[in-house]
Design an enzyme around this catalytic site. Structure first.
Site, PDB file in Angstrom:
ATOM      1  N   HIS A   1     -23.277  89.949  29.036  1.00  0.00           N
ATOM      2  CA  HIS A   1     -21.621  90.041  29.084  1.00  0.00           C
ATOM      3  C   HIS A   1     -20.824  90.624  27.966  1.00  0.00           C
ATOM      4  O   HIS A   1     -21.714  90.658  26.790  1.00  0.00           O
ATOM      5  CB  HIS A   1     -20.960  88.591  29.349  1.00  0.00           C
TER       6      HIS A   1
ATOM      7  N   ASN B   1     -26.838  87.483  29.077  1.00  0.00           N
ATOM      8  CA  ASN B   1     -26.820  88.283  30.194  1.00  0.00           C
ATOM      9  C   ASN B   1     -26.024  89.636  30.457  1.00  0.00           C
ATOM     10  O   ASN B   1     -25.300  89.815  31.346  1.00  0.00           O
ATOM     11  CB  ASN B   1     -26.234  87.040  31.121  1.00  0.00           C
TER      12      ASN B   1
ATOM     13  N   GLU C   1     -18.516  88.459  32.610  1.00  0.00           N
ATOM     14  CA  GLU C   1     -19.721  88.223  33.035  1.00  0.00           C
ATOM     15  C   GLU C   1     -20.463  89.299  34.113  1.00  0.00           C
ATOM     16  O   GLU C   1     -19.223  89.996  34.733  1.00  0.00           O
ATOM     17  CB  GLU C   1     -19.693  86.676  33.646  1.00  0.00           C
TER      18      GLU C   1
ATOM     19  N   ASP D   1     -11.479  87.225  23.346  1.00  0.00           N
ATOM     20  CA  ASP D   1     -11.425  85.999  24.280  1.00  0.00           C
ATOM     21  C   ASP D   1     -11.204  84.615  23.709  1.00  0.00           C
ATOM     22  O   ASP D   1     -11.138  84.559  22.524  1.00  0.00           O
ATOM     23  CB  ASP D   1     -12.619  85.808  24.993  1.00  0.00           C
TER      24      ASP D   1
HETATM   25  C1  F6R Z   1     -17.201  86.198  21.744  1.00  0.00           C
HETATM   26  C2  F6R Z   1     -17.672  87.167  22.888  1.00  0.00           C
HETATM   27  C3  F6R Z   1     -18.872  87.260  23.143  1.00  0.00           C
HETATM   28  C4  F6R Z   1     -19.875  87.125  22.167  1.00  0.00           C
HETATM   29  C5  F6R Z   1     -21.329  86.996  22.824  1.00  0.00           C
HETATM   30  C6  F6R Z   1     -22.404  86.921  21.726  1.00  0.00           C
HETATM   31  O1  F6R Z   1     -15.914  86.596  21.284  1.00  0.00           O
HETATM   32  O2  F6R Z   1     -16.867  87.983  23.144  1.00  0.00           O
HETATM   33  O3  F6R Z   1     -19.206  88.130  24.297  1.00  0.00           O
HETATM   34  O4  F6R Z   1     -19.944  88.347  21.432  1.00  0.00           O
HETATM   35  O5  F6R Z   1     -21.488  85.850  23.611  1.00  0.00           O
HETATM   36  O6  F6R Z   1     -22.473  85.601  21.175  1.00  0.00           O
HETATM   37  P1  F6R Z   1     -23.190  85.261  19.990  1.00  0.00           P
HETATM   38  O7  F6R Z   1     -23.099  85.975  18.931  1.00  0.00           O
HETATM   39  O8  F6R Z   1     -22.829  83.843  19.501  1.00  0.00           O
HETATM   40  O9  F6R Z   1     -24.645  85.272  20.298  1.00  0.00           O
END
Ligand code: F6R
Length: 229
Positions: A124, A122, A129, A63
């Site tokens: 995701h 959450n 989401e 992403d």
């Molecule tokens: C980022 C991504 C997100 C993160 C998730 C956890 O490329 O795909 O799904 O893996 O938001 O983020 P952290 O590791 O910062 O808690």
């Protein structure tokens, strides 16, 4: 789905780095799906230390933010800083989603051999989401308030966190031949409990992974703390 629980986040990073190293040794032109965020930092630190020949590896990041004000806040910058600038990967072999052609770019590269995922509080995966369709492909999405709040730690203020991002869809992720999801820390314990213990449903994006045959969750003790509660 396999669940591997390790004593610390360092051990998680070492274990996943060992497996990636092994896979690149076996297949030097491995196609690797990558994630960003705090969970990935120990893994990239570990990978940087290893003698791995990245010259034929192709990467596809999950992403990227849309409408970023400062270049240094982008996921592209994050990957350069924590991994790409420190290894012998060819920049032309690194990819970030720009438009919906991403799915066909991935297909042309032969498909993703191994997709690395983190998980949001959450539930995701990527930036899919809650209530994202399990058939979704790469597209622009609105970020939830919860995700923006959680990611504001990487920005100057909550206001500077973009409201939109472009992400691989859930069906894009499920096309990977193998998936490793990494979660560390107590903050992820509830998300992990739901991902592991709930039936697949679109309110909990990570439950889509149950539809895949080769998924492993690498957890530290804290992230696994609510399993079986
Ligand atoms: C980022 C991504 C997100 C993160 C998730 C956890 O490329 O795909 O799904 O893996 O938001 O983020 P952290 O590791 O910062 O808690």
């Amino acid at each position: 789905m396999k669940t591997i629980i390790l004593p610390s986040k360092k051990k998680v990073a070492e274990t996943v780095a060992d497996l990636i190293q092994e896979k690149i040794k076996k297949k030097p032109n491995l196609v690797l799906g990558l994630a960003t965020g705090g969970t990935m930092m120990p893994l990239y630190k570990e990978l940087r230390k290893r003698k791995i020949d990245w010259s034929k590896v192709k990467t596809f990041n999950l992403d990227e933010y849309v409408g970023i004000k400062k270049k240094k806040d982008s996921y592209h910058y994050f990957m350069d800083k924590y991994l790409f600038s420190k290894i012998n990967i060819k920049r032309k072999n690194t990819h970030f989603p720009k438009n919906k052609d991403y799915d066909s770019e991935i297909r042309k590269a032969g498909g993703i051999d191994l997709q690395i995922l983190g998980i949001g509080v959450n539930d995701h995966i990527g930036f899919n989401e809650p209530r994202s369709s399990f058939t979704s492909k790469t597209r622009v999405v609105n970020l939830s308030d919860e995700t923006r709040r959680s990611n504001s730690r990487f920005f100057q203020s909550l206001n500077s966190v973009p409201k939109k991002a472009i992400t691989m869809g859930i069906s894009t992720i499920l096309k990977a031949k193998e998936i490793y999801l990494i979660a560390t820390g107590r903050k992820k314990a509830l998300a992990i409990q739901k991902a592991v213990e709930c039936k697949p449903n679109e309110k909990i994006p990570a439950t889509a992974l149950k539809k895949h045959k080769r998924v492993s969750f690498f957890l530290d003790k804290k992230a696994s703390g609510k399993l079986g509660d």
